[in-house]
Motif scaffolding. Sequence first.
Motif, mmCIF file in Angstrom:
data_model
loop_
_atom_site.group_PDB
_atom_site.id
_atom_site.type_symbol
_atom_site.label_atom_id
_atom_site.label_comp_id
_atom_site.label_asym_id
_atom_site.label_seq_id
_atom_site.Cartn_x
_atom_site.Cartn_y
_atom_site.Cartn_z
ATOM 1 N N THR A 1 0.817 -1.224 0.000
ATOM 2 C CA THR A 1 0.000 0.000 0.000
ATOM 3 C C THR A 1 0.847 1.268 0.000
ATOM 4 O O THR A 1 0.345 2.343 -0.298
ATOM 5 C CB THR A 1 -0.900 0.076 1.254
ATOM 6 N N THR A 2 2.128 1.170 0.343
ATOM 7 C CA THR A 2 2.851 2.369 0.757
ATOM 8 C C THR A 2 4.287 2.374 0.241
ATOM 9 O O THR A 2 5.029 1.411 0.459
ATOM 10 C CB THR A 2 2.883 2.438 2.306
ATOM 11 N N ILE A 3 4.662 3.472 -0.400
ATOM 12 C CA ILE A 3 6.041 3.643 -0.865
ATOM 13 C C ILE A 3 6.857 4.293 0.257
ATOM 14 O O ILE A 3 6.408 5.262 0.873
ATOM 15 C CB ILE A 3 6.079 4.562 -2.104
ATOM 16 N N GLY A 4 8.055 3.784 0.504
ATOM 17 C CA GLY A 4 8.917 4.391 1.529
ATOM 18 C C GLY A 4 10.329 3.849 1.426
ATOM 19 O O GLY A 4 10.572 2.819 0.784
ATOM 20 N N GLY A 5 11.263 4.537 2.051
ATOM 21 C CA GLY A 5 12.656 4.098 2.038
ATOM 22 C C GLY A 5 13.343 4.485 3.327
ATOM 23 O O GLY A 5 12.792 5.238 4.144
ATOM 24 N N ALA A 6 14.544 3.962 3.531
ATOM 25 C CA ALA A 6 15.276 4.279 4.762
ATOM 26 C C ALA A 6 16.771 4.116 4.551
ATOM 27 O O ALA A 6 17.212 3.281 3.753
ATOM 28 C CB ALA A 6 14.822 3.378 5.904
ATOM 29 N N ILE A 7 17.520 4.925 5.287
ATOM 30 C CA ILE A 7 18.975 4.800 5.352
ATOM 31 C C ILE A 7 19.307 4.456 6.798
ATOM 32 O O ILE A 7 18.905 5.194 7.708
ATOM 33 C CB ILE A 7 19.685 6.122 4.998
ATOM 34 N N ILE A 8 20.014 3.351 7.009
ATOM 35 C CA ILE A 8 20.445 3.002 8.364
ATOM 36 C C ILE A 8 21.936 3.276 8.469
ATOM 37 O O ILE A 8 22.753 2.698 7.739
ATOM 38 C CB ILE A 8 20.113 1.542 8.725
ATOM 39 N N ASP A 9 22.265 4.190 9.357
ATOM 40 C CA ASP A 9 23.639 4.620 9.589
ATOM 41 C C ASP A 9 24.249 3.631 10.585
ATOM 42 O O ASP A 9 23.891 3.624 11.758
ATOM 43 C CB ASP A 9 23.594 6.049 10.163
ATOM 44 N N ILE B 1 29.435 23.571 11.631
ATOM 45 C CA ILE B 1 29.489 22.339 12.434
ATOM 46 C C ILE B 1 30.250 21.253 11.662
ATOM 47 O O ILE B 1 30.141 21.148 10.446
ATOM 48 C CB ILE B 1 28.051 21.865 12.779
ATOM 49 N N VAL B 2 31.045 20.471 12.402
ATOM 50 C CA VAL B 2 31.718 19.310 11.822
ATOM 51 C C VAL B 2 30.967 18.088 12.354
ATOM 52 O O VAL B 2 31.077 17.741 13.534
ATOM 53 C CB VAL B 2 33.212 19.267 12.211
ATOM 54 N N PHE B 3 30.182 17.464 11.487
ATOM 55 C CA PHE B 3 29.269 16.408 11.939
ATOM 56 C C PHE B 3 30.012 15.245 12.596
ATOM 57 O O PHE B 3 29.563 14.682 13.580
ATOM 58 C CB PHE B 3 28.409 15.906 10.774
ATOM 59 N N TRP B 4 31.167 14.873 12.019
ATOM 60 C CA TRP B 4 31.920 13.738 12.569
ATOM 61 C C TRP B 4 32.374 14.027 13.994
ATOM 62 O O TRP B 4 32.341 13.157 14.856
ATOM 63 C CB TRP B 4 33.090 13.424 11.639
ATOM 64 N N GLU B 5 32.771 15.255 14.255
ATOM 65 C CA GLU B 5 33.223 15.594 15.609
ATOM 66 C C GLU B 5 32.056 15.733 16.585
ATOM 67 O O GLU B 5 32.139 15.284 17.723
ATOM 68 C CB GLU B 5 34.030 16.903 15.581
ATOM 69 N N GLU B 6 30.978 16.346 16.148
ATOM 70 C CA GLU B 6 29.872 16.619 17.077
ATOM 71 C C GLU B 6 28.957 15.414 17.271
ATOM 72 O O GLU B 6 28.289 15.298 18.296
ATOM 73 C CB GLU B 6 29.041 17.816 16.601
ATOM 74 N N PHE B 7 28.880 14.531 16.257
ATOM 75 C CA PHE B 7 27.917 13.427 16.347
ATOM 76 C C PHE B 7 28.540 12.047 16.168
ATOM 77 O O PHE B 7 27.844 11.043 16.330
ATOM 78 C CB PHE B 7 26.780 13.629 15.338
ATOM 79 N N GLY B 8 29.814 11.947 15.833
ATOM 80 C CA GLY B 8 30.511 10.660 15.778
ATOM 81 C C GLY B 8 29.762 9.603 14.985
ATOM 82 O O GLY B 8 29.549 9.746 13.777
ATOM 83 N N PRO B 9 29.318 8.526 15.659
ATOM 84 C CA PRO B 9 28.700 7.402 14.946
ATOM 85 C C PRO B 9 27.424 7.760 14.182
ATOM 86 O O PRO B 9 27.003 6.994 13.328
ATOM 87 C CB PRO B 9 28.375 6.410 16.074
ATOM 88 N N ILE B 10 26.786 8.877 14.504
ATOM 89 C CA ILE B 10 25.567 9.230 13.774
ATOM 90 C C ILE B 10 25.792 10.469 12.893
ATOM 91 O O ILE B 10 24.855 11.192 12.560
ATOM 92 C CB ILE B 10 24.357 9.422 14.718
ATOM 93 N N ALA B 11 27.070 10.667 12.486
ATOM 94 C CA ALA B 11 27.414 11.843 11.675
ATOM 95 C C ALA B 11 26.688 11.827 10.330
ATOM 96 O O ALA B 11 26.151 12.846 9.891
ATOM 97 C CB ALA B 11 28.924 11.896 11.454
#
Lengths: 271, 442
Positions: free
Chosen positions: B215-223, B253-263
């Motif tokens: 019924t439904t179109i959708g997608g996801a990215i798993i980091d 902002i530097v995503f890798w530094e501020e968020f590490g594994p969820i950059a």
Amino acid sequence: MKVNVDGNEVYFSTGGRAHADGRPFVMFLHGAGFNHLTWPLQVRAMAYDGYNVIAADMPGHGLSAGEPIEGIEAQAAWALKLLDAAGAKDAILVGHSQGGLIALEMASQAPERVKAIAFVATAAAIPVNGQLIAQAEKDPHGAYANMVDWAHGQAAHMHDNTWPGASHLNYGVHVMEMGNPQALVADLKSCAAYEGGEKVASSLKVPAMVVLAEQDRMTPAKFGRSLAKMIPECELHVIGGSGHTIPTEKPRELNALLRAFLKRAEATEAV
Amino acid sequence: MEKDFKLETLALHAGHVPDPEHGSRAVPIHQTTSYVFRDARHAAALYNMEEGGHLYTRISNPTIAVLEQRLAAMEGGAACVAVSSGMAALHAVTTMLVSAGDHIVSTAQLYGANINLLKNTMPRFGVETSFVHGRDLDGLKAAIRENTKFLFCEMIGNPGLDVLDVEAVARIAGEAGIPLIMDATFCTPYLFKPLDHGVNVVVHSLTKWLGGHGTTIGGAIIDGGNFNWGGKNADGSEKWPTLAAPHYALDGIVFWEEFGPIALSARIRAEAMYNFGPTLSPMAAFQLLQGIETLPLRMERHMENTAKLLDFLSAHEAVSWVRHPSLPEHPDHETAKRLLPKGAGGVIAFGIKGGRAAGAAFIENVQVASHLANVGDAKTLVIHPASTTHSHISAEDMKAGGLSDDMIRLSVGLENFDDLKADFDRALKIAAKAAQAAGGMA
């Protein structure tokens, strides 16, 4: 940003905002095997509130080079050198778990440089199960998984999160995996060996706050309550629905307490 | 994470704790575009990524967040971003990691739209992709260049049903210091958890087995949270500047530094969702969550019916060949046995004696199975590429793509097997007669 301490490159987060003259310094101290990513939801918030934030990775942790330091006393001496490198004459300390012991020890070694301490999910002494130390030596990943399990409350285990889409448990394991595998061993041994906490706590003369988690299985709240009783002037808060990792499990509640405490700490100094 | 709940439990519960005020057990549908700020500081904090929460549904939404947290938990990922389709997922992750002048290496056995995005769209923006057969490990290794930003693959290729030796490919990516990104739509976390086998980022079309209801179109990215984005180029510059160098907004902002594994997921949220807007609707997220709740039960039945249909088709006189990784003659049979012990997916390819005319007759005469262009529905689906999706393609090009005139692609559903068997048997007999009438019975 990166600075040099004892010949090693040390990373610390400023919360995304450069330090500025005249602003009070707030130093965040992480717990065993973790790094500055304990505090993703505090450091930017406090930096944009107007504080000069220092959220460092100890040597061998996260993005910092060097071998892990063993011993709370040596870790505190290192943190004081980091204050020098960051250009901070003094600072308000916020310590999580083992970081709370380091904060106590910093107050012992250099009382004039510690303006106030917020203790988060910690105690005056943190005994460590010998089996966990043995596992950290032989099987770091298994030890990370156990610690992350014990460190989170029920809602976090159900993957409820204020940060949309993130998993507390999987985030926690990967934060721990960023460092030298021996970093956790050094930290756990440091916690197990530290005996100076009660003496320092009972003579602490700066504003203090203890924030505990109702569902903490790493450092149960009863030990934190004892710490709060030892400190002559100390406010105590227990957050419901949270495990040991209050900074990511209950960031709104912790940040509200921190903001009020930082304001009081500054006002106390001005009197 | 080893200490997490098991998949069946996560599929039902992960990401949602009933709110204390109303106690709604089902996930509420937050059908809203926007959210009232507590005060000016709160608004600024949300924009500045100082705290979690929702400011505009294009970026995030409480219902969608439950879906994201559930998928992150089920895959063992550090974070997830849900988007409007599987193609939006691959587009978002690709554009967040590459810039003009960069290069991608991909296995060649991919879904057609995945190939099109990498082969025909990205070159217009200065990004080239080298395609190498997934079994050519030396070729994959040789294709990686200094400017290669990631290696892309699918676990089960479509329509050849090639199974990737992902652990070997992950070693190649790991030695080269680049992330391995996998489209795992054909597996779902029930059959295979890519992050446990060296993959760094997983993309899904949720439209297929995860949603399951068609019924439904959708997608996801798993980091996955298991890749160091702080790697450098030979000249010392950042290899992934979108993550490890200052962002154009948010005060650099530097995503890798501020968020590490969820950059990566933070960057997708801050740039892809902001600037492209491939947003899933909250209602769609709710519908996908309803499907995911029963994923483990459905996949068990999909695999059971697939095994039975494989036996049935292999023994049928009107069928000339059957392809599925669980069959010993499939070139990836041993890889499938090792990596996909719970089943090698619910898609079967088979040939009907009599070629194109027989294939068309079969397709037109099934009654329980539906003739349409999708896979992973609860209902059994069939398509005859030669007379439909690939009718404009030459026989040579079809052969090169692993397709043939007589090929039927079958997505096995959850119907009673006896009904499916009867339906297929009847349609195959009609197909045989059509082939005889056309004089083409092989």
